[in-house]
Design a protein around this motif. Sequence first.
Motif, PDB file in Angstrom:
ATOM      1  N   ASN A 157      73.882  28.114  48.557  1.00 13.59           N
ATOM      2  CA  ASN A 157      74.597  27.396  47.511  1.00 13.59           C
ATOM      3  C   ASN A 157      73.997  25.996  47.327  1.00 13.59           C
ATOM      4  O   ASN A 157      73.809  25.248  48.287  1.00 13.59           O
ATOM      5  CB  ASN A 157      76.073  27.270  47.885  1.00 13.59           C
ATOM      6  CG  ASN A 157      76.857  26.498  46.837  1.00 13.59           C
ATOM      7  OD1 ASN A 157      76.832  26.837  45.657  1.00 13.59           O
ATOM      8  ND2 ASN A 157      77.545  25.432  47.267  1.00 13.59           N
ATOM      9  N   GLY A 158      73.690  25.681  46.072  1.00 13.78           N
ATOM     10  CA  GLY A 158      73.135  24.375  45.762  1.00 13.78           C
ATOM     11  C   GLY A 158      71.642  24.261  45.984  1.00 13.78           C
ATOM     12  O   GLY A 158      71.051  23.212  45.710  1.00 13.78           O
ATOM     13  N   LYS A 159      71.023  25.306  46.460  1.00 18.45           N
ATOM     14  CA  LYS A 159      69.574  25.293  46.692  1.00 18.45           C
ATOM     15  C   LYS A 159      68.851  25.860  45.464  1.00 18.45           C
ATOM     16  O   LYS A 159      69.450  26.460  44.568  1.00 18.45           O
ATOM     17  CB  LYS A 159      69.214  26.131  47.922  1.00 18.45           C
ATOM     18  CG  LYS A 159      69.871  25.654  49.206  1.00 18.45           C
ATOM     19  CD  LYS A 159      69.486  24.224  49.539  1.00 18.45           C
ATOM     20  CE  LYS A 159      69.937  23.835  50.953  1.00 18.45           C
ATOM     21  NZ  LYS A 159      71.409  23.853  51.103  1.00 18.45           N
ATOM     22  N   THR A 160      67.535  25.693  45.459  1.00 17.68           N
ATOM     23  CA  THR A 160      66.705  26.187  44.348  1.00 17.68           C
ATOM     24  C   THR A 160      65.915  27.400  44.795  1.00 17.68           C
ATOM     25  O   THR A 160      65.227  27.356  45.833  1.00 17.68           O
ATOM     26  CB  THR A 160      65.741  25.103  43.846  1.00 17.68           C
ATOM     27  OG1 THR A 160      66.506  24.009  43.325  1.00 17.68           O
ATOM     28  CG2 THR A 160      64.846  25.644  42.735  1.00 17.68           C
ATOM     29  N   LEU A 161      66.017  28.455  44.023  1.00 16.99           N
ATOM     30  CA  LEU A 161      65.253  29.682  44.261  1.00 16.99           C
ATOM     31  C   LEU A 161      64.017  29.674  43.369  1.00 16.99           C
ATOM     32  O   LEU A 161      64.133  29.582  42.140  1.00 16.99           O
ATOM     33  CB  LEU A 161      66.107  30.915  43.952  1.00 16.99           C
ATOM     34  CG  LEU A 161      65.376  32.262  43.970  1.00 16.99           C
ATOM     35  CD1 LEU A 161      64.921  32.600  45.383  1.00 16.99           C
ATOM     36  CD2 LEU A 161      66.263  33.378  43.409  1.00 16.99           C
ATOM     37  N   GLY A 162      62.866  29.774  43.988  1.00 15.24           N
ATOM     38  CA  GLY A 162      61.630  29.917  43.227  1.00 15.24           C
ATOM     39  C   GLY A 162      61.215  31.379  43.229  1.00 15.24           C
ATOM     40  O   GLY A 162      61.060  31.977  44.289  1.00 15.24           O
ATOM     41  N   VAL A 163      61.044  31.948  42.041  1.00 16.15           N
ATOM     42  CA  VAL A 163      60.689  33.361  41.917  1.00 16.15           C
ATOM     43  C   VAL A 163      59.269  33.452  41.367  1.00 16.15           C
ATOM     44  O   VAL A 163      59.002  33.005  40.240  1.00 16.15           O
ATOM     45  CB  VAL A 163      61.664  34.108  40.977  1.00 16.15           C
ATOM     46  CG1 VAL A 163      61.289  35.583  40.889  1.00 16.15           C
ATOM     47  CG2 VAL A 163      63.098  33.957  41.477  1.00 16.15           C
ATOM     48  N   VAL A 164      58.367  34.011  42.132  1.00 16.95           N
ATOM     49  CA  VAL A 164      56.990  34.223  41.674  1.00 16.95           C
ATOM     50  C   VAL A 164      56.882  35.671  41.209  1.00 16.95           C
ATOM     51  O   VAL A 164      56.863  36.593  42.015  1.00 16.95           O
ATOM     52  CB  VAL A 164      55.978  33.931  42.794  1.00 16.95           C
ATOM     53  CG1 VAL A 164      54.557  34.255  42.326  1.00 16.95           C
ATOM     54  CG2 VAL A 164      56.081  32.481  43.226  1.00 16.95           C
ATOM     55  N   GLY A 165      56.856  35.866  39.897  1.00 14.54           N
ATOM     56  CA  GLY A 165      56.836  37.202  39.311  1.00 14.54           C
ATOM     57  C   GLY A 165      58.226  37.600  38.854  1.00 14.54           C
ATOM     58  O   GLY A 165      59.012  38.138  39.635  1.00 14.54           O
ATOM     59  N   LEU A 166      58.533  37.335  37.587  1.00 16.35           N
ATOM     60  CA  LEU A 166      59.869  37.614  37.060  1.00 16.35           C
ATOM     61  C   LEU A 166      59.874  38.951  36.330  1.00 16.35           C
ATOM     62  O   LEU A 166      60.300  39.064  35.179  1.00 16.35           O
ATOM     63  CB  LEU A 166      60.324  36.483  36.131  1.00 16.35           C
ATOM     64  CG  LEU A 166      61.831  36.333  35.875  1.00 16.35           C
ATOM     65  CD1 LEU A 166      62.579  36.130  37.173  1.00 16.35           C
ATOM     66  CD2 LEU A 166      62.096  35.177  34.917  1.00 16.35           C
ATOM     67  N   GLY A 167      59.364  39.970  37.030  1.00 12.59           N
ATOM     68  CA  GLY A 167      59.398  41.327  36.488  1.00 12.59           C
ATOM     69  C   GLY A 167      60.699  42.010  36.846  1.00 12.59           C
ATOM     70  O   GLY A 167      61.730  41.364  37.040  1.00 12.59           O
TER      71      GLY A 167
END
Length: 528
Positions: free
Chosen positions: A138-148
């Motif tokens: 909660n409150g953190k940032t999710l980095g997604v590499v590849g938004l397939g």
Amino acid sequence: MKVLVTDPIADAGLERIREAGHEAVTAYDVSGDELLDAISDAHGLIVRSGTEVTEAVFEAAENLIIVGRAGIGVDNIDIDAATDHGVIVANAPEGNVRAAAEHTVAMAFATARSIPQAHARLRAGEWAKGDYLGTEVNGKTLGVVGLGRVGQQVAKRLGPLGMDIVAFDPYIGEDRAEQLGAELVDLDTCLDRADFLTVHVPLTDETEGLIGEAELAQLEGGYVVNTSRGGVVDEAALAEAVKDGVLAGAALDVFTQEPVSPDNPVLDVDDIIVTPHLGAATEAAQENVATSTADQVVAAFNDEPVINALNAPSVDESAFPRIRPYIGLAETAGKVAANLFEGRIGTIEVTYGGDIAEEDVELITASAQKGVFEPLEWQVNAVNAPQVAKERGIEVSETKSRQAQDFQSFVSVTVTDGEESLTVSGTLFAGEDPRLISIDGYRVDAVPHGHMLVARNRDEPGVIGFIGSTLGEYDVNIAGMFNGRETIGGEALTVYNLDDPVPDDLVADLLADDRITDVSYIELNGTE
């Protein structure tokens, strides 16, 4: 037809193949020369990640129509070689998406809360409550590499848990990212802002080593989860980053070498959680990918659309009934055009008019190319026709128009050498009945099926009778005749549908008459 299955799949997939009347043969331990022997008489091949489908495999499999990958990744299949040999490659990207996304989320929580490590110590008799201080998402940032497909499902699951989402994917639009609640950014920005980084990309030349030492340094204090493909994240660099405290932890489900080598450095770092490629290991996922792959193999055998074809034109299943009759019509038009054209073909133009112009016609255009190339005796089908055209320097174009003259829809195939050209057009009567309606500017009404003779002659009395008599002398029966002419007494073009093949001597006898300027015999679909 025979389908060889060289990696284990759910029984439901094997049953789909057998219910469709085909033979499903399992050979889970073959490799090398044994694989080449086993594939020699197969029409279909189903694999997972364990079988390397190389050019040698395609060379050995003369009858092969399709390779189905029961899963997403196809880095173990030489797609270029498949295309060169006219073999469809299809995967099953939807079947295990949910399972892979859920495993990613589970791995993220496990590394953030040190669940496996605490579990192991408790089982060993240690109450290490004070040794683990976890991280909340909660409150953190999710980095997604590849938004397939998988990346999107991960974002949908972690976003509602209070995470801000940034994503790097050069192949997705900003509108789609916004729909998922994600901000589309470049890779550096994604790494700089992420507290948790999840990776969901295939292994390609472009992505190999994508997350290396420099990229991991940008994630200082964060976590990395890779459930996509080994080799995307540099494992040695990851082990070093976690061991040195640059990263708080990591979780890997995939490895550069599988099964993982005992000396892989990630196995020696306590804060790196590892699982043996379990992303798709749920009962539902295994059944889904098996049946999806089997359905695509059966569809290829039936000349139906292969929905997830990676190297061949595909079409939405709901649209296929509308375009299906035009596939054979375009192939025939291309074949007739190539047979009648006397120059070196440098350009192919496929024109669509009327209702058909509203459809996805990629598969029809590929079939038109197949028809053009067949008389040239090139080994070609709808899979490799575009590649053959490119290699031969032949330009292919599509033209669409809502105007269809006197017809609801039509397809035209034009071949040209830059100076001279020839066009063959066709349509459907009553929705399903194909007809050739124009050949080189002459209006005709010819059935594009079986044995066809096309004659150019002077428009004089007795010529058609002479051709008919000559056919009769050779016991060739006329099923239908369609005549077109420029002007009275000018040049005429006549199309004969015949019940029998035409011998070379018959053609020579016709050409001996000076009223006949050209004769072409063409064998079309349905020829016995």
